[in-house]
Design an enzyme around this catalytic site. Structure first.
Site, short mmCIF file in Angstrom:
data_model
loop_
_atom_site.label_atom_id
_atom_site.label_comp_id
_atom_site.label_asym_id
_atom_site.label_seq_id
_atom_site.Cartn_x
_atom_site.Cartn_y
_atom_site.Cartn_z
N ARG A 121 0.86 -1.19 0.00
CA ARG A 121 0.00 0.00 0.00
C ARG A 121 0.88 1.23 0.00
O ARG A 121 1.93 1.24 0.69
CB ARG A 121 -0.90 0.03 1.25
CG ARG A 121 -2.14 -0.84 1.12
CD ARG A 121 -3.15 -0.26 0.12
NE ARG A 121 -4.30 -1.11 -0.06
CZ ARG A 121 -4.43 -2.05 -1.01
NH1 ARG A 121 -3.44 -2.27 -1.86
NH2 ARG A 121 -5.53 -2.74 -1.13
N GLU B 228 -2.19 8.00 -4.66
CA GLU B 228 -2.82 7.41 -5.85
C GLU B 228 -4.19 8.05 -6.07
O GLU B 228 -4.88 8.31 -5.08
CB GLU B 228 -2.99 5.90 -5.67
CG GLU B 228 -1.68 5.16 -5.73
CD GLU B 228 -1.85 3.65 -5.65
OE1 GLU B 228 -2.89 3.14 -6.09
OE2 GLU B 228 -0.95 3.00 -5.15
N HIS C 282 0.19 0.26 -9.77
CA HIS C 282 -0.69 -0.58 -8.95
C HIS C 282 -1.31 -1.73 -9.76
O HIS C 282 -2.53 -1.84 -9.88
CB HIS C 282 -1.79 0.27 -8.29
CG HIS C 282 -2.33 -0.35 -7.04
ND1 HIS C 282 -2.81 0.38 -6.00
CD2 HIS C 282 -2.47 -1.66 -6.66
CE1 HIS C 282 -3.22 -0.44 -5.04
NE2 HIS C 282 -3.02 -1.68 -5.43
P1 NAD Z 1 -2.14 -11.09 4.86
O1 NAD Z 1 -3.17 -10.59 5.80
O2 NAD Z 1 -2.21 -12.51 4.43
O3 NAD Z 1 -0.68 -10.84 5.48
C1 NAD Z 1 -0.29 -9.66 6.06
C2 NAD Z 1 0.65 -10.00 7.22
O4 NAD Z 1 1.22 -8.79 7.70
C3 NAD Z 1 -0.05 -10.66 8.42
O5 NAD Z 1 0.55 -11.90 8.68
C4 NAD Z 1 0.13 -9.67 9.57
O6 NAD Z 1 0.34 -10.30 10.81
C5 NAD Z 1 1.36 -8.91 9.11
N1 NAD Z 1 1.49 -7.55 9.64
C6 NAD Z 1 0.55 -6.59 9.74
N2 NAD Z 1 1.10 -5.43 10.17
C7 NAD Z 1 2.42 -5.70 10.35
C8 NAD Z 1 3.51 -4.90 10.76
N3 NAD Z 1 3.37 -3.60 11.07
N4 NAD Z 1 4.73 -5.49 10.85
C9 NAD Z 1 4.88 -6.80 10.54
N5 NAD Z 1 3.89 -7.59 10.13
C10 NAD Z 1 2.67 -7.05 10.02
O7 NAD Z 1 -2.18 -10.10 3.62
P2 NAD Z 1 -1.69 -10.40 2.12
O8 NAD Z 1 -2.78 -11.05 1.36
O9 NAD Z 1 -0.36 -11.04 2.16
O10 NAD Z 1 -1.57 -8.90 1.56
C11 NAD Z 1 -0.52 -8.05 1.98
C12 NAD Z 1 -0.68 -6.65 1.41
O11 NAD Z 1 -0.64 -6.69 -0.01
C13 NAD Z 1 -2.00 -5.94 1.76
O12 NAD Z 1 -1.69 -4.63 2.21
C14 NAD Z 1 -2.72 -5.81 0.46
O13 NAD Z 1 -3.52 -4.67 0.42
C15 NAD Z 1 -1.57 -5.73 -0.52
N6 NAD Z 1 -1.95 -6.12 -1.90
C16 NAD Z 1 -1.53 -5.35 -2.93
C17 NAD Z 1 -1.89 -5.69 -4.24
C18 NAD Z 1 -1.42 -4.88 -5.42
O14 NAD Z 1 -2.13 -4.80 -6.43
N7 NAD Z 1 -0.25 -4.28 -5.40
C19 NAD Z 1 -2.71 -6.80 -4.48
C20 NAD Z 1 -3.11 -7.58 -3.39
C21 NAD Z 1 -2.73 -7.23 -2.10
#
Ligand code: NAD
Length: 320
Positions: free
Chosen positions: A246, A275, A293
């Site tokens: 993000r 964005e 993105h």
């Molecule tokens: P997820 O919930 O499976 O994993 C996120 C992990 O981060 C969790 O295990 C949580 O415990 C950990 N976490 C949260 N805050 C933390 C911190 N401050 N320090 C350390 N660990 C922390 O999520 P995911 O499916 O792996 O997605 C991760 C990110 O990717 C999300 O922010 C999502 O919005 C983003 N994403 C981006 C795109 C894109 O188009 N670029 C697409 C999909 C997801």
């Protein structure tokens, strides 16, 4: 008949599946300003969005017909989820469908970074004919990924996919997570054989200090960046950083400063603080590999997103 509006697009196969079950699907984009009016006029019960359309409480209040909000993807920051649930609206998303696509984008950036492809692709069309030798020299100190250490911050779904690809490439994996202490990463090979590696997570400082590349896979909780001057200072000089999570998780001004001062050698960004109008200074920076993105934007992921949403809608309405 139940009317569904897919406001940010949905795959053809999902539309087909829903229509077969008797749903009426409109796959078109209504502008945010006209959305409430259109929902009320067409009596939409289901509204499906990705990240572009915002479903805030004002819209929820204006549109009593909404029974289900579906987010194609993971992050729900464009939806007032708790408010919707309080109003008795079901909110669904498709958390797993795009993990692999995002993880592959990390490596697209990584391979591009270490061989300066992002810069070479910008300069070759303009200068390749007259300055071939000069450009060849300027890109002559590339690096291999094999044997390097990748530090994964956020070891959830996407972080673990990144680990899987990294291990398969011969990289060392370090990971940090707020809640996960270890994960089993299974790599499946072309001949159906498998190998599982157990990765234990480490404190964030260890990961920052020992990695050649840092990649972020955490949600955005508030406006405070997770990577700022203090964290970059801990990183190896000449390291790279990638954000496909993000915008705003990395302090963008500090990032530009660190690249200019050569503390960091490269960065890759798929997401931006402001964005859809990211800072022009950031876009003009040398040494940043840029994408708008597109982490989840592969045909395969969109197909999985559409089917998962359709199946959840069918289950919600209990259509056999
Ligand atoms: P997820 O919930 O499976 O994993 C996120 C992990 O981060 C969790 O295990 C949580 O415990 C950990 N976490 C949260 N805050 C933390 C911190 N401050 N320090 C350390 N660990 C922390 O999520 P995911 O499916 O792996 O997605 C991760 C990110 O990717 C999300 O922010 C999502 O919005 C983003 N994403 C981006 C795109 C894109 O188009 N670029 C697409 C999909 C997801």
């Amino acid at each position: 008949m139940i009317n569904i509006l897919a406001n940010d697009g949905i795959s053809e196969s999902a539309i087909e599946l829903l229509r077969e079950k008797g749903f009426n699907v409109t796959n078109e984009h209504i502008n945010q300003d006209s959305l409430a009016e259109s929902i009320n006029k067409n009596n939409y019960e289901v509204i499906l969005v990705r990240s572009a359309t915002k479903i805030r409480k004002e819209l929820i209040d204006k549109c009593p017909s909404i029974k289900l909000i579906g987010r194609g993807g993971v992050g729900m920051d464009n939806i007032d989820v708790e408010y919707a649930i309080d109003k008795g609206i079901k909110v669904i998303n498709t958390p797993k469908a795009s993990s692999l696509s995002v993880a592959e984008l990390v490596f697209a950036h990584l391979f591009g970074m270490v061989r300066s492809l992002y810069d070479s692709n910008r300069k070759m069309p303009m200068d390749g004919e007259k300055d071939f030798k000069k450009l060849k020299k300027s890109y002559s100190s590339g690096k291999e990924l094999f044997g390097k250490t990748i530090g994964i911050i956020g070891f959830g779904r996407i972080g673990q996919e990144v680990a899987r690809i990294a291990i398969a490439l011969g990289m060392k994996v370090l990971a940090h997570d707020k809640t996960i202490s270890e994960a089993n990463i299974t790599i499946k090979f072309y001949d159906d054989s498998k190998k599982t590696f157990t990765i234990e997570t480490d404190p964030i400082n260890t990961v920052l200090e020992q990695s050649d590349f840092i990649t972020l896979h955490i949600p955005k909780i508030d406006d405070k960046p997770v990577i700022s001057a203090k964290e970059i200072k801990l990183m190896k000089t000449g390291a790279g950083i990638i954000n496909t999570s993000r915008g705003g998780l990395i302090d963008e001004d500090i990032l530009m400063f660190s690249l200019e001062k050569k503390k960091l050698a490269y960065a890759a960004l798929d997401v931006f603080s402001n964005e859809p109008t990211p800072s022009i200074h950031l876009l003009m920076q040398e040494n940043i590999s840029l994408t708008p993105h597109i982490g989840a934007a592969t045909r395969e992921a969109q197909e999985r997103v559409g089917i998962e949403l359709a199946e959840k809608i069918i289950k919600f309405y209990n259509k056999k």
